[in-house]
Design an enzyme around this catalytic site. Sequence first.
Site, PDB file in Angstrom:
ATOM      1  N   ARG A 108       0.836  -1.204   0.000  1.00 47.28           N
ATOM      2  CA  ARG A 108       0.000   0.000   0.000  1.00 47.28           C
ATOM      3  C   ARG A 108       0.873   1.257   0.000  1.00 47.28           C
ATOM      4  O   ARG A 108       0.517   2.265  -0.603  1.00 47.28           O
ATOM      5  CB  ARG A 108      -0.930  -0.013   1.212  1.00 47.28           C
ATOM      6  N   ASP A 168      -9.376  -4.777   8.362  1.00 48.50           N
ATOM      7  CA  ASP A 168      -8.464  -5.734   9.010  1.00 48.50           C
ATOM      8  C   ASP A 168      -9.102  -6.307  10.280  1.00 48.50           C
ATOM      9  O   ASP A 168      -8.995  -7.505  10.563  1.00 48.50           O
ATOM     10  CB  ASP A 168      -7.148  -5.046   9.379  1.00 48.50           C
ATOM     11  N   ARG A 171     -11.660  -8.819   9.278  1.00 49.78           N
ATOM     12  CA  ARG A 171     -11.000 -10.075   8.884  1.00 49.78           C
ATOM     13  C   ARG A 171     -10.515 -10.841  10.122  1.00 49.78           C
ATOM     14  O   ARG A 171     -10.631 -12.074  10.183  1.00 49.78           O
ATOM     15  CB  ARG A 171      -9.810  -9.767   7.979  1.00 49.78           C
ATOM     16  N   HIS A 195      -2.856   0.542   8.444  1.00 43.54           N
ATOM     17  CA  HIS A 195      -3.558  -0.414   7.578  1.00 43.54           C
ATOM     18  C   HIS A 195      -2.522  -0.894   6.568  1.00 43.54           C
ATOM     19  O   HIS A 195      -2.388  -0.368   5.467  1.00 43.54           O
ATOM     20  CB  HIS A 195      -4.731   0.274   6.865  1.00 43.54           C
TER      21      HIS A 195
END
Length: 333
Positions: A108, A168, A171, A195
């Site tokens: 990212r 996240d 998840r 993140h």
Amino acid sequence: MQQIFTSPSDATKKSIVKLRPRKGVIIGAGQVGLACAYSLLIQNTLDELVLVDINQKKLEGEVMDLLHGSPFIEPTAIKAGSFAEGIGDDADIVIITAGAKQLPGETRLDLMQRNAELFKNLVPEVVEHCPDAILLIVTNPVDVMTYISLKLSGLPSASVIGSGTVLDTARFRYLLAEKLRLDPRSFHAYIIGEHGDSEVPVWSKVNISGMHLCEGGLEKSTTADQEFLHQTFEEVKNAAYEIIKRKGATSYAIGLGVTDIVKAILRDQNRVFTVSSLVEDFYGIKDVCLSLPTVINRRGVDRKVNFTLTETELEKLKNSSEVLHNAISQLKL
């Protein structure tokens, strides 16, 4: 065409009380932006939704497609437009998903400079046309982009929020629930920090109906338990890479997560999310946007939860903040 209905009388018109509609703007009609739009619509989150994208032809097609589903949902005005047309002037919330796409094998943070260049022009334009809106940043790397948006916008820090580790955390709860054969809604469990690759699982706070999964955190668990917990976290951390490898992008889950954040804002719910926002002083961490359990309501960020960590968790969170500080220092703004 035969006239079916009579027009309301002047007296009737005067008696109608006009309520201010809940209005949202999504900038970027790619997979993530459209997943957000679809989720917002089917959950009756807005009265008016405006989609903005540089690819006008595709944008019009996407809006037509959504409009054709209107008979199946609660009444919502759906429009394609641009800020030049004044479509966002009274928006309550602006969701920014526009940006370069994360490629297989790319982190990212690799996206950072490309998306920073885009935001230099985009964010001031958003503030000019939507001065009272809360900004919800979804574009990656979301923590850096949230920080950039805050600095470029001049808005109060409460009004600039990143989707952070909301996905996240989802998840994390899903994978734990799957392994322990429980409903993920029965878990309190958080991923905090960036993140991205330096994110931190808060094992010391994972609980099921008030019972801690690993009292004292990872370091006080047995060797066998540590292996199970470490494997679970690795699956969380690498989930996006695995999805991108298979289908090119993540979209559905973040669309649902964004909808929950928007509902918490517009309905003044005081819900706790691990969103990314400016940290001014948390165990010495300051002047960076990262995710901590945060109360969200109509003003945006209301307050951070008073959150205690083990020494190991705090050390990892400080490392995560350093990763972000170093990334921000490399930006050319």
